[in-house]
Motif scaffolding. Structure first.
Motif, PDB file in Angstrom:
ATOM      1  N   THR A  92       0.832  -1.211   0.000  1.00 30.04           N
ATOM      2  CA  THR A  92       0.000   0.000   0.000  1.00 30.04           C
ATOM      3  C   THR A  92       0.870   1.268   0.000  1.00 30.04           C
ATOM      4  N   ASP A  93       2.180   1.093   0.216  1.00 30.50           N
ATOM      5  CA  ASP A  93       3.100   2.237   0.100  1.00 30.50           C
ATOM      6  C   ASP A  93       3.481   2.528  -1.355  1.00 30.50           C
ATOM      7  N   VAL A  94       3.137   1.611  -2.264  1.00 24.72           N
ATOM      8  CA  VAL A  94       3.476   1.812  -3.682  1.00 24.72           C
ATOM      9  C   VAL A  94       2.772   3.070  -4.192  1.00 24.72           C
ATOM     10  N   ARG A  95       3.507   3.920  -4.897  1.00 24.84           N
ATOM     11  CA  ARG A  95       2.923   5.207  -5.306  1.00 24.84           C
ATOM     12  C   ARG A  95       2.314   5.157  -6.706  1.00 24.84           C
ATOM     13  N   LYS A  96       2.673   4.130  -7.480  1.00 25.79           N
ATOM     14  CA  LYS A  96       2.051   4.030  -8.810  1.00 25.79           C
ATOM     15  C   LYS A  96       0.673   3.369  -8.688  1.00 25.79           C
ATOM     16  N   PRO A  97      -0.220   3.667  -9.618  1.00 27.22           N
ATOM     17  CA  PRO A  97      -1.551   3.058  -9.556  1.00 27.22           C
ATOM     18  C   PRO A  97      -1.488   1.528  -9.653  1.00 27.22           C
ATOM     19  N   VAL A  98      -2.233   0.874  -8.779  1.00 26.00           N
ATOM     20  CA  VAL A  98      -2.284  -0.595  -8.750  1.00 26.00           C
ATOM     21  C   VAL A  98      -3.718  -1.036  -9.066  1.00 26.00           C
ATOM     22  N   ILE A  99      -3.842  -1.875 -10.100  1.00 27.59           N
ATOM     23  CA  ILE A  99      -5.159  -2.414 -10.473  1.00 27.59           C
ATOM     24  C   ILE A  99      -5.203  -3.854 -10.001  1.00 27.59           C
ATOM     25  N   THR A 100      -6.223  -4.231  -9.261  1.00 23.83           N
ATOM     26  CA  THR A 100      -6.367  -5.634  -8.896  1.00 23.83           C
ATOM     27  C   THR A 100      -7.487  -6.219  -9.754  1.00 23.83           C
ATOM     28  N   ALA A 101      -7.170  -7.311 -10.436  1.00 26.64           N
ATOM     29  CA  ALA A 101      -8.108  -7.932 -11.386  1.00 26.64           C
ATOM     30  C   ALA A 101      -8.491  -9.297 -10.836  1.00 26.64           C
ATOM     31  N   VAL A 102      -9.743  -9.420 -10.413  1.00 32.95           N
ATOM     32  CA  VAL A 102     -10.188 -10.615  -9.681  1.00 32.95           C
ATOM     33  C   VAL A 102     -11.076 -11.497 -10.556  1.00 32.95           C
ATOM     34  N   GLY A 103     -10.601 -12.727 -10.791  1.00 34.17           N
ATOM     35  CA  GLY A 103     -11.445 -13.752 -11.404  1.00 34.17           C
ATOM     36  C   GLY A 103     -11.563 -14.851 -10.362  1.00 34.17           C
ATOM     37  N   GLY A 104     -12.732 -15.321 -10.053  1.00 31.14           N
ATOM     38  CA  GLY A 104     -12.867 -16.413  -9.077  1.00 31.14           C
ATOM     39  C   GLY A 104     -12.808 -15.924  -7.635  1.00 31.14           C
ATOM     40  N   TYR A 105     -12.296 -16.818  -6.754  1.00 29.58           N
ATOM     41  CA  TYR A 105     -12.360 -16.528  -5.316  1.00 29.58           C
ATOM     42  C   TYR A 105     -11.403 -15.409  -4.883  1.00 29.58           C
ATOM     43  N   ALA A 106     -11.936 -14.439  -4.151  1.00 32.15           N
ATOM     44  CA  ALA A 106     -11.106 -13.460  -3.432  1.00 32.15           C
ATOM     45  C   ALA A 106     -11.629 -13.498  -2.001  1.00 32.15           C
ATOM     46  N   LEU A 107     -11.065 -14.409  -1.222  1.00 34.63           N
ATOM     47  CA  LEU A 107     -11.599 -14.657   0.124  1.00 34.63           C
ATOM     48  C   LEU A 107     -10.565 -14.290   1.188  1.00 34.63           C
ATOM     49  N   GLY A 108     -11.051 -13.825   2.322  1.00 32.82           N
ATOM     50  CA  GLY A 108     -10.144 -13.495   3.425  1.00 32.82           C
ATOM     51  C   GLY A 108      -9.045 -12.559   2.945  1.00 32.82           C
ATOM     52  N   GLY A 109      -7.792 -12.998   3.134  1.00 31.45           N
ATOM     53  CA  GLY A 109      -6.662 -12.188   2.681  1.00 31.45           C
ATOM     54  C   GLY A 109      -6.717 -11.896   1.188  1.00 31.45           C
ATOM     55  N   GLY A 110      -7.386 -12.734   0.407  1.00 34.71           N
ATOM     56  CA  GLY A 110      -7.512 -12.494  -1.032  1.00 34.71           C
ATOM     57  C   GLY A 110      -8.388 -11.282  -1.300  1.00 34.71           C
ATOM     58  N   CYS A 111      -9.481 -11.184  -0.573  1.00 30.84           N
ATOM     59  CA  CYS A 111     -10.369 -10.016  -0.691  1.00 30.84           C
ATOM     60  C   CYS A 111      -9.625  -8.778  -0.176  1.00 30.84           C
ATOM     61  N   GLU A 112      -8.887  -8.980   0.894  1.00 30.96           N
ATOM     62  CA  GLU A 112      -8.146  -7.853   1.490  1.00 30.96           C
ATOM     63  C   GLU A 112      -7.038  -7.362   0.556  1.00 30.96           C
ATOM     64  N   LEU A 113      -6.363  -8.308  -0.119  1.00 28.19           N
ATOM     65  CA  LEU A 113      -5.339  -7.923  -1.087  1.00 28.19           C
ATOM     66  C   LEU A 113      -5.989  -7.176  -2.257  1.00 28.19           C
ATOM     67  N   ALA A 114      -7.129  -7.681  -2.725  1.00 24.50           N
ATOM     68  CA  ALA A 114      -7.823  -7.020  -3.838  1.00 24.50           C
ATOM     69  C   ALA A 114      -8.169  -5.576  -3.462  1.00 24.50           C
ATOM     70  N   MET A 116      -6.498  -3.692  -1.460  1.00 20.67           N
ATOM     71  CA  MET A 116      -5.308  -2.847  -1.266  1.00 20.67           C
ATOM     72  C   MET A 116      -4.960  -2.084  -2.532  1.00 20.67           C
ATOM     73  N   GLY A 117      -5.502  -2.520  -3.671  1.00 19.96           N
ATOM     74  CA  GLY A 117      -5.215  -1.826  -4.917  1.00 19.96           C
ATOM     75  C   GLY A 117      -6.028  -0.538  -5.024  1.00 19.96           C
ATOM     76  N   ASP A 118      -5.841   0.150  -6.152  1.00 19.42           N
ATOM     77  CA  ASP A 118      -6.531   1.431  -6.342  1.00 19.42           C
ATOM     78  C   ASP A 118      -7.796   1.284  -7.167  1.00 19.42           C
ATOM     79  N   ILE A 119      -7.767   0.376  -8.143  1.00 19.05           N
ATOM     80  CA  ILE A 119      -8.952   0.110  -8.951  1.00 19.05           C
ATOM     81  C   ILE A 119      -9.162  -1.400  -8.937  1.00 19.05           C
ATOM     82  N   LEU A 120     -10.331  -1.818  -8.473  1.00 21.80           N
ATOM     83  CA  LEU A 120     -10.620  -3.254  -8.389  1.00 21.80           C
ATOM     84  C   LEU A 120     -11.577  -3.615  -9.518  1.00 21.80           C
ATOM     85  N   ILE A 121     -11.147  -4.504 -10.422  1.00 19.71           N
ATOM     86  CA  ILE A 121     -12.087  -4.967 -11.442  1.00 19.71           C
ATOM     87  C   ILE A 121     -12.291  -6.471 -11.269  1.00 19.71           C
TER      88      ILE A 121
END
Ligand code: CAA
Length: 258
Positions: A92-114, A116-121
């Motif tokens: 989350t300290d990264v200053r460039k834009p981070v896109i998280t692209a989720v296909g399938g399960y984003a559970l627990g830490g997976g949802c939390e990681l998704a 942490m990005g700036d744009i979640l698709i």
């Protein structure tokens, strides 16, 4: 960039892609994944040829959570002393834009990681959840905080207390997800978004990220002042001169990130 154990990396046309690659464990996030993702993201952040970063997983799983097998013998003293999960702050300290692209399960830490990005698709097949309650614990990588900010108390309580999953359509309707696309279009869309961002001034996009994230940390008055000051600063950049000159001259801007 050197080889990683649990992720694949690629840089094409200024866009870096990090693909979590632990298929046998549905991309569960163990310490090695944490190290690999944060090392890669930090290196891409420092790499002048990279303008935006995509983090993705597989069609079946973005990530099915923190690694339960790794955590099953973890005790309080060890976790507390190591400040378990705090290492994700490097992402989350990264200053460039981070896109998280989720296909399938984003559970627990997976949802939390998704989150942490700036744009979640998400693909239409994505499933989001904070099922830690089923394991006798609670979210530990930001779920109770970021999910609540994204979808509000009602749905955050519902998800974290019952452990139920939320489909892509509900996630978009609730404000968790920016765009939902067909599974086969997920990476293409992430790349299109990243390329669009990559065509802008990197200084301006970093300022946008800082400004929006500040909205979560301050009062409205402080946030508005902070935004104004950043805006004033943007007037000192070559990219501002170029961007406005290009508009007046009816041509495309040629940003130099300066
Ligand atoms: N940690 C470790 N291994 C995991 C895992 C996880 N979070 N999720 C799945 N796996 C492993 C399974 O153990 C299984 O491995 P084996 O073949 O060696 O048994 C393999 O991945 C495939 O999983 P399933 O057979 O369970 O696949 P499925 O399609 O039947 O079910 C699922 C998919 C619904 C996602 C199910 O795997 C599941 O419920 N996973 C756990 C989800 C979860 O509870 N996540 C929260 C973790 S805690 C956390 O994240 C804390 C935090 O806040 C940071």
């Amino acid at each position: 960039m050197s080889e990683f154990e649990t992720i694949l990396t690629d840089v094409t046309d200024g866009v870096a892609t990090i693909t979590i690659n632990r298929p046998k464990a549905l991309n569960a996030l163990n310490l090695q994944v944490l190290t690999d993702i944060t090392d890669a993201a930090t290196a891409f952040d420092a790499d002048d040829s990279v303008k935006a970063i995509i983090i993705t997983g597989s069609e079946k799983a973005f990530a099915a959570g923190a690694d339960i097998k790794e955590m099953s013998s973890l005790d309080f003293a060890t976790a507390y002393k190591a400040d378990w999960f705090a290492g994700w702050t490097r992402l989350t300290d990264v200053r460039k834009p981070v896109i998280t692209a989720v296909g399938g399960y984003a559970l627990g830490g997976g949802c939390e990681l998704a989150m942490m990005g700036d744009i979640l698709i998400a693909s239409t097949k994505a499933k989001f959840g904070q099922p830690e309650i089923n394991l006798g614990v609670l979210p530990g990588m930001g779920g109770s905080q970021r999910l609540t900010r994204a979808v509000g108390k009602a749905k955050a309580m519902d998800m974290c207390l019952t452990g139920r999953m939320m489909g892509a359509e509900e996630a978009e309707r609730s404000g968790l997800v920016a765009r939902v696309v067909e599974p086969e279009a997920l990476l293409e869309t992430a790349n299109e978004i990243a390329q669009t961002i990559a065509s802008k001034s990197r200084i301006a996009s970093a300022m946008v990220k800082e400004a929006v994230n500040t909205a979560f940390e301050t009062t409205l008055e402080q946030g508005l002042r902070y935004e104004r000051r950043l805006f004033h600063s943007s007037l000192a950049t070559n990219d501002q001169s170029e961007g406005m000159a290009a508009f007046v001259e009816k041509r495309d801007p040629n940003f130099t990130d300066s």
